[in-house]
Write a protein that holds these residues in place. Sequence first.
Motif, short mmCIF file in Angstrom:
data_model
loop_
_atom_site.label_atom_id
_atom_site.label_comp_id
_atom_site.label_asym_id
_atom_site.label_seq_id
_atom_site.Cartn_x
_atom_site.Cartn_y
_atom_site.Cartn_z
N PRO A 1 0.82 -1.22 0.00
CA PRO A 1 0.00 0.00 0.00
C PRO A 1 0.85 1.27 0.00
N ALA A 2 0.27 2.34 -0.56
CA ALA A 2 0.90 3.64 -0.47
C ALA A 2 0.65 4.27 0.89
N LEU A 3 -0.43 3.84 1.55
CA LEU A 3 -0.77 4.34 2.88
C LEU A 3 -1.35 3.20 3.69
N LEU A 4 -0.84 3.04 4.91
CA LEU A 4 -1.32 2.03 5.84
C LEU A 4 -2.25 2.68 6.85
N LEU A 5 -3.51 2.26 6.89
CA LEU A 5 -4.50 2.75 7.83
C LEU A 5 -4.64 1.74 8.98
N LEU A 6 -4.41 2.20 10.21
CA LEU A 6 -4.49 1.31 11.37
C LEU A 6 -5.54 1.85 12.33
N ASP A 7 -6.57 1.05 12.59
CA ASP A 7 -7.64 1.48 13.48
C ASP A 7 -7.45 0.83 14.85
N GLU A 8 -7.09 1.65 15.85
CA GLU A 8 -6.91 1.21 17.24
C GLU A 8 -6.00 -0.02 17.36
N PRO A 9 -4.75 0.08 16.87
CA PRO A 9 -3.88 -1.11 16.90
C PRO A 9 -3.50 -1.58 18.30
N SER A 10 -3.62 -0.72 19.32
CA SER A 10 -3.25 -1.14 20.67
C SER A 10 -4.42 -1.64 21.49
N GLU A 11 -5.63 -1.58 20.93
CA GLU A 11 -6.85 -1.90 21.68
C GLU A 11 -6.84 -3.34 22.20
N GLY A 12 -7.05 -3.50 23.49
CA GLY A 12 -7.23 -4.80 24.09
C GLY A 12 -5.99 -5.65 24.22
N LEU A 13 -4.81 -5.07 24.01
CA LEU A 13 -3.57 -5.85 24.07
C LEU A 13 -2.82 -5.60 25.37
N ALA A 14 -2.08 -6.59 25.81
CA ALA A 14 -1.27 -6.46 27.01
C ALA A 14 -0.18 -5.41 26.79
N PRO A 15 0.23 -4.70 27.85
CA PRO A 15 1.23 -3.62 27.68
C PRO A 15 2.50 -4.06 26.97
N ILE A 16 2.98 -5.26 27.24
CA ILE A 16 4.22 -5.70 26.59
C ILE A 16 4.02 -5.88 25.08
N ILE A 17 2.81 -6.30 24.68
CA ILE A 17 2.51 -6.45 23.26
C ILE A 17 2.31 -5.09 22.61
N VAL A 18 1.68 -4.17 23.34
CA VAL A 18 1.53 -2.80 22.83
C VAL A 18 2.90 -2.19 22.54
N GLN A 19 3.85 -2.43 23.42
CA GLN A 19 5.21 -1.93 23.21
C GLN A 19 5.83 -2.55 21.97
N ARG A 20 5.58 -3.82 21.75
CA ARG A 20 6.12 -4.49 20.55
C ARG A 20 5.49 -3.94 19.28
N ILE A 21 4.19 -3.67 19.31
CA ILE A 21 3.52 -3.08 18.15
C ILE A 21 4.09 -1.69 17.88
N ALA A 22 4.33 -0.92 18.94
CA ALA A 22 4.91 0.42 18.78
C ALA A 22 6.29 0.34 18.14
N GLU A 23 7.09 -0.63 18.57
CA GLU A 23 8.43 -0.80 17.98
C GLU A 23 8.33 -1.15 16.50
N LEU A 24 7.38 -2.01 16.15
CA LEU A 24 7.18 -2.36 14.74
C LEU A 24 6.80 -1.13 13.93
N LEU A 25 5.91 -0.31 14.46
CA LEU A 25 5.48 0.89 13.74
C LEU A 25 6.63 1.89 13.59
#
Length: 238
Positions: free
Chosen positions: A157-181
């Motif tokens: 894609p030319a643009l990635l749309l992410l709707d609430e990517p941290s919703e309902g995830l454990a803090p350690i997983i939220v941190q991993r998603i943030a690192e990926l982004l």
Amino acid sequence: MSEQPTIEASDLDVYYGTSQILFGVGLSVQKGDTMALLGRNGAGKSTTMKAIMGLAPPRRGSVSMRGRVISGLKPHHIARAGLGFVPEDRQVFPEHTVEDNLLIGRKKGPDGEDEWSLKRIYEVFPLLEPLRYRIAGRLSGGEQQMLAMARTLMGNPALLLLDEPSEGLAPIIVQRIAELLQQLRSIGVTILIAEQNMHFCLGLANRATVIDKGQIVYSASIEELKRNDEVRQRYLAL
């Protein structure tokens, strides 16, 4: 002459039945930006994403991608034009393996881009490679979120749309998603994130737009938002 925004939404009015949800919403995302669309629950973030993607067609206003009007097109045509959408509920194919999900999402980008191969996906999302033959419905919420993001990137894609990517995830997983982004941003992926969790976005976005009661109330750099206590307390404090 400045480059056309990757995506530009102007004066969007969106209704669900007779109830108006968005009131003249406008935003733009430049190539290479990571834009955070911030607001409390029910502010209109998800509806804005769906309006851009053609899933909640606006009654008024327009959405343009690199200067081409895409509002009014069917969602699958908008996807072919270069938008990749990761919805809040992720929507992986639960009966297929991780790798099958990735292959289902594979296509060239709007200008023939073919930058995302399985090899590159596994390099950027190393947690997925050992799960490649696991049935997607058996993944954890965080693993499904990573898979949904990776599958969308397989469409170049030319643009990635992410709707609430941290919703309902454990803090350690939220941190991993943030690192990926952060990693995706560093390699030039253009991203629009709709999030209620302001702190999740502060370290990875470079621009912020705040929505409240279906209207855009603030737009600035992320650094300006960090300094603006009034906006954060008024519109983003829980």
